[in-house]
Design an enzyme around this catalytic site. Structure first.
Site, PDB file in Angstrom:
ATOM      1  N   SER A   3       0.829  -1.199   0.000  1.00 14.62           N
ATOM      2  CA  SER A   3       0.000   0.000   0.000  1.00 14.62           C
ATOM      3  C   SER A   3       0.868   1.255   0.000  1.00 14.62           C
ATOM      4  O   SER A   3       1.543   1.539  -0.974  1.00 14.62           O
ATOM      5  CB  SER A   3      -0.979  -0.029   1.172  1.00 14.62           C
ATOM      6  OG  SER A   3      -2.123   0.761   0.873  1.00 14.62           O
ATOM      7  N   LYS A  43     -21.927  16.023  10.696  1.00 13.24           N
ATOM      8  CA  LYS A  43     -20.848  16.329  11.622  1.00 13.24           C
ATOM      9  C   LYS A  43     -20.357  15.103  12.373  1.00 13.24           C
ATOM     10  O   LYS A  43     -19.180  15.004  12.730  1.00 13.24           O
ATOM     11  CB  LYS A  43     -21.308  17.409  12.619  1.00 13.24           C
ATOM     12  CG  LYS A  43     -20.211  17.922  13.544  1.00 13.24           C
ATOM     13  CD  LYS A  43     -19.060  18.529  12.757  1.00 13.24           C
ATOM     14  CE  LYS A  43     -17.973  19.034  13.701  1.00 13.24           C
ATOM     15  NZ  LYS A  43     -16.787  19.491  12.966  1.00 13.24           N
TER      16      LYS A  43
END
Length: 333
Positions: A145, A197
């Protein structure tokens, strides 16, 4: 608490202190005292590991551990590991040193943060483009990765046949404990300024709108990953990169066959190849080693005596430092 339990606790504490003291003293006596208490401004030291013709140097820089800036200031009880700020300083030093004619980065990492991987990638590009010094990657047991992300722009990439690499992709994850909390009678009260949020809250199910927002972030970072490989690996077309970038891991042999790396070879063979590429003969090989100070010595001694408890402590510390979801170029198994 009975007398026997107090005695057992006292003996355990005494063994811990004695073992730590012995480990620390033995390490101190095998270490130059001036180096022990000194704190180099750069945070690392340069040591010759192979003497050559004295006409220049190949710099070896190790990248080991998860690529994350959270660990730039480790605690006394945390094992020495990857330090992002120091690693960038090492790259900068190799770039600026006129006696360094090539850089070998020894990579052993499952990847890590998207931003940190990008910073390393950009510095490798600068070393090659602005300073005209080749950067070679020598993969260890794992360069997955983010570990491959930082390798992609290098002049040449080498791996062991059994190296685990690839895992080209992005991940963001958290756990959901909503059902468990409900069973335990735990309720979360949230006051927020907007509907998203508390996105990825662990105490409720994710909505489809929220999933779409996060997927867009993932896709954007994944596209950047593809760009990096497309630009760095001229032998691969963009369509071929897309085909390879499905998140799977590859062995070193598979990566070579797929065109993700340039060759199979041990570290010493990589050094031979970069010396030949530079064309300045048998150059010295220097290694940038992170400074071993008193806190590091204490952590090593503590780990040798109190390893199980320190693993639990390290896990708790990691959880405290990683409270929110993050975009990661990280191989998780």
């Amino acid at each position: 608490m009975n007398t026997k339990r107090w005695v057992a606790i006292f003996l355990a504490a005494a063994l811990f202190l004695t073992g730590s003291a012995v480990s620390l003293i033995s390490t101190v006596f095998s270490t130059n005292l001036e180096d022990l208490f000194a704190t180099p401004e750069r945070g690392f030291e340069e040591n010759i590991i192979e003497e050559g013709n004295g006409q220049g140097k190949i710099a070896v820089i190790h990248l080991s551990g998860v690529i994350q800036s959270n660990y730039d200031t480790p605690s006394l009880f945390q094992s020495p590991g990857y330090n992002h700020r120091t690693f960038l300083k090492k790259l900068d030093a190799a770039a600026e040193d006129p006696n360094v004619h090539g850089v070998v980065i020894r990579v052993n990492t499952p990847g890590g943060g998207v931003v940190e991987s990008q910073e390393i990638h950009d510095m490798i590009v600068d070393i090659q483009d602005d300073y005209e010094k080749p950067v070679y990657i020598s993969m260890g047991s794992m360069a997955a990765s983010g570990g491959y992300y930082i390798a992609a722009p290098a002049e040449r990439i080498y791996a062991n046949p059994q190296t685990l690499t690839g895992s080209i992709g992005v991940i963001m994850q958290s756990i959901n404990v909503a059902e468990l909390a409900e069973d335990l009678g735990i309720h979360s009260e949230v006051i927020k300024s907007g509907p998203y949020k508390d996105i990825m809250s662990v105490t409720r199910e994710m909505t489809e709108d929220e999933r779409a927002i996060l997927q867009e972030l993932i896709d954007e970072s994944h596209e950047l990953f593809v760009d990096v490989i497309d630009n760095g690996r001229e032998n691969l077309s963009r369509d071929e990169v897309y085909e390879l970038a499905d998140g799977r891991i590859y062995s070193g042999s598979q990566a070579l066959e797929a065109g993700l790396i340039d060759g199979l070879g041990h570290f010493e063979e990589v050094l031979d190849d970069i010396r030949e590429d530079v064309g300045r003969g048998n150059l010295d090989v220097v290694e940038y080693q992170s400074h071993l100070g008193l806190p590091s010595l204490f952590s090593v001694a503590a780990k040798s005596v109190f390893s199980d408890q320190l693993q639990l402590y390290g896990m708790k510390e990691w959880m405290q430092q990683n409270q929110g979801p993050q975009l990661l170029y990280l191989y998780t198994n």
